[in-house]
Write a protein that holds these residues in place. Structure first.
Motif, PDB file in Angstrom:
ATOM      1  N   ASN A 460     -11.424   4.322   4.790  1.00  9.21           N
ATOM      2  CA  ASN A 460     -12.514   3.336   4.861  1.00  9.21           C
ATOM      3  C   ASN A 460     -12.099   2.104   5.667  1.00  9.21           C
ATOM      4  O   ASN A 460     -12.882   1.566   6.464  1.00  9.21           O
ATOM      5  CB  ASN A 460     -12.946   2.920   3.457  1.00  9.21           C
ATOM      6  N   TYR A 464     -13.722   0.979   9.332  1.00  9.99           N
ATOM      7  CA  TYR A 464     -14.318  -0.334   9.585  1.00  9.99           C
ATOM      8  C   TYR A 464     -13.693  -0.981  10.818  1.00  9.99           C
ATOM      9  O   TYR A 464     -14.397  -1.489  11.711  1.00  9.99           O
ATOM     10  CB  TYR A 464     -14.142  -1.247   8.375  1.00  9.99           C
ATOM     11  N   ASP A 493      -9.744  -7.695  11.215  1.00  8.51           N
ATOM     12  CA  ASP A 493     -10.604  -6.611  10.749  1.00  8.51           C
ATOM     13  C   ASP A 493      -9.943  -5.850   9.600  1.00  8.51           C
ATOM     14  O   ASP A 493     -10.596  -5.503   8.609  1.00  8.51           O
ATOM     15  CB  ASP A 493     -10.908  -5.646  11.895  1.00  8.51           C
ATOM     16  N   ALA A 497     -11.302  -5.626   5.706  1.00 11.23           N
ATOM     17  CA  ALA A 497     -11.614  -4.316   5.132  1.00 11.23           C
ATOM     18  C   ALA A 497     -10.761  -4.016   3.904  1.00 11.23           C
ATOM     19  O   ALA A 497     -11.256  -3.463   2.907  1.00 11.23           O
ATOM     20  CB  ALA A 497     -11.416  -3.222   6.187  1.00 11.23           C
TER      21      ALA A 497
END
Length: 521
Positions: A460, A464, A493, A497
């Protein structure tokens, strides 16, 4: 007999540009079944000719006191010399039908039963010649045994017995014994019966018997012998399970060595279990089928492992849709589950029950009528899953949520833990494509050491960060830049995430790390 060689029959197709586009296997299947239907037609015509010739002889004969004809007289039609079913050459077989017949070594009885089952789907008009009516009674000849269902003619055991032996009772009893074995499988399984399990469907009316049931090809066999495509039923109320297809290779699955060893044991059973039962004499000593329980925290690879087992062993995986199975009405849940088990019986499938505790939960003390019926539901599942002759894999986050009586039904119970540091590092490394450029201050080893994330959490996070990178490149392209795109993975990022995954985690396992702290601190 007509020569049904592949080259002679299909030479005329060579100049057809449309036909040339079809897969060669379709030619082979068309040839196989054309030959088989032609042979069926010749057998039917031969038997009918003998039958009506004998009837004419009886009508023209002078009456005598003799009640029964001698087997050698013209009135008997059991000794007619029928055309032989043409042999398939194992070295030249072109289709899946001929391959099945050759490998199964079907007897004449079994092969004619298979051909008649196919005739109703492929050449329904072939059986209509057996619907001729008796001029004396105005009714169809009951000896011929053909029945009509949904405006289609079907052969029955009566048809099979008539074609093979006319009015010979010994032949009839052999056919009846064969069909009863095909129906219930409780008789000694001969090679013929074993080969035709799941191929010929025999839905017997309780008011009649096996001899009166229509002979049908299963949907799976019909596709196998025609288009050579696997039969994959759609998820519906009639079959509340969905085919699962993944585009992941086995080497992308990261598991602890102990778990990998246990998963390999399941793979070995799927691949060699039939040999264990048939060749090593374990039939009757072990239960049919295989049942496994996968349990552990979410995102640790339980579903992926079940799907990869199917891909590795060439078996389709069907995930049971709990929403279509569970019903508030008494007895409906059991009926819905029976649809799944009945459809999957004798097929090379893997049934996967995700969130299995919703179905296989613990029984409670029966204080109310609802408790009593809930306990009956679990009792049914205990019995049915033990009788299932296929592979069933149950997955649950917590093993203790399942009724303890299920434990002894499992051939294996595998705990899927959260990945440790080396496994997490491998997941991080495998997750990014080669063209992704990580910022210099991103240390995957530090991530693996600091954050106890599951495989699903890590994917995940990577997803992202990758989407953010793609969006930045797209914006640059829209501005008119002609430079090569640079898919950079940004530190911020990953920070965002990972913090989101830690906050969203509702697992009973505590994930280490402060979701609001500095990722690389």
């Amino acid at each position: 007999m007509q020569d049904y060689s592949f080259d002679s029959d299909y030479s005329s197709h060579s100049a057809d540009p449309i036909t040339l586009l079809e897969p060669p296997i379709l030619f082979g299947n068309a040839l196989d079944l054309t030959q088989e239907m032609a042979c069926c037609e010749l057998i039917i015509q031969t038997r009918l000719h003998a039958y009506f010739k004998a009837m004419e002889t009886q009508q023209n004969a002078e009456p005598t006191r003799t009640t029964y004809s001698h087997p050698e007289t013209a009135a008997d039609v059991s000794s007619v010399c029928l055309p032989a079913m043409p042999a398939f050459n194992p070295t030249q077989q072109k289709g899946t039908y001929s391959k099945f017949v050759v490998e199964s070594r079907l007897s004449t009885l079994a092969r004619l039963a298979l051909a008649l089952s196919a005739a109703s789907e492929l050449r329904p008009g072939l059986l209509e010649m057996l619907l001729i009516r008796n001029e004396a009674t105005g009714l169809p000849f009951s000896e011929f045994g053909v029945v009509i269902d949904h405006d289609r003619a079907y052969a029955t055991g009566e048809t099979l017995a008539f074609l093979l032996g006319g009015n010979d009772l010994l032949n009839r009893f052999q056919v009846q014994s064969f069909l009863e074995g095909l129906q219930n499988g409780k008789r000694s399984i001969t090679p013929d019966l074993q080969a035709l399990k799941g191929i010929i469907e025999l839905k017997v009316d309780t008011s009649l018997g096996a001899m009166q049931a229509p002979l049908r090809l299963s949907n799976e066999a019909l596709q196998r012998f025609t288009t050579a495509t696997p039969f994959r039923p759609e998820c519906s109320d009639a079959f509340p399970a969905k085919y699962v297809e993944i585009d992941v290779d086995w080497d992308q699955l990261v598991l602890p060595p102990s778990v990998t060893k246990q998963v390999t044991d399941i793979q070995n059973y799927i691949s060699y279990g039939e040999r264990l039962v048939q060749q090593w004499g374990f039939k009757g000593k072990v239960r049919p089928g295989y049942r496994a329980l996968f349990y552990g925290p979410p995102g640790t690879g339980k579903t992926l492992t079940a799907c990869l087992l199917g891909r590795k062993t060439g078996r389709d995986v069907y995930r049971v849709d709990i929403s279509l199975v569970v019903s508030k009405y008494i007895g409906e849940t059991e009926k819905n589950l029976e649809k799944v088990f009945a459809m999957a019986e004798d097929k090379q499938w893997i049934l996967f029950f995700d969130e299995a505790d919703a179905l296989f939960g613990k029984r409670n003390q029966a204080n109310t009528a609802n408790d009593q019926f809930a306990n009956q539901n679990v009792a049914y599942l205990l019995q049915r899953i033990e009788e299932f002759n296929g592979v069933a894999i149950l997955a649950s986050n917590l093993k203790d949520n399942l009724d303890e009586a299920f434990y002894r039904r499992f051939e294996s119970m595998i705990y899927f833990p959260l990945p440790d540091e080396p496994e997490r590092l491998l997941l991080w490394q495998n997750g990014f494509p080669e063209f992704a450029l990580l910022e210099a201050d991103i240390d995957l080893s530090a991530l693996a050491k600091k954050y106890t994330l599951s495989g699903a959490n890590i994917i995940n996070v990577i997803r992202y960060a990758a989407m953010q990178s793609i969006s930045r490149v797209s914006l640059v392209g829209m501005s008119g830049s002609d430079s090569e795109p640079s898919y950079a993975i940004k530190r911020e990022d990953l920070e965002y995430a990972i913090a989101r995954e830690l906050e969203a985690s509702v697992s009973g396992h505590v994930l280490s790390g402060d979701p609001h702290g500095d990722l690389f601190r």
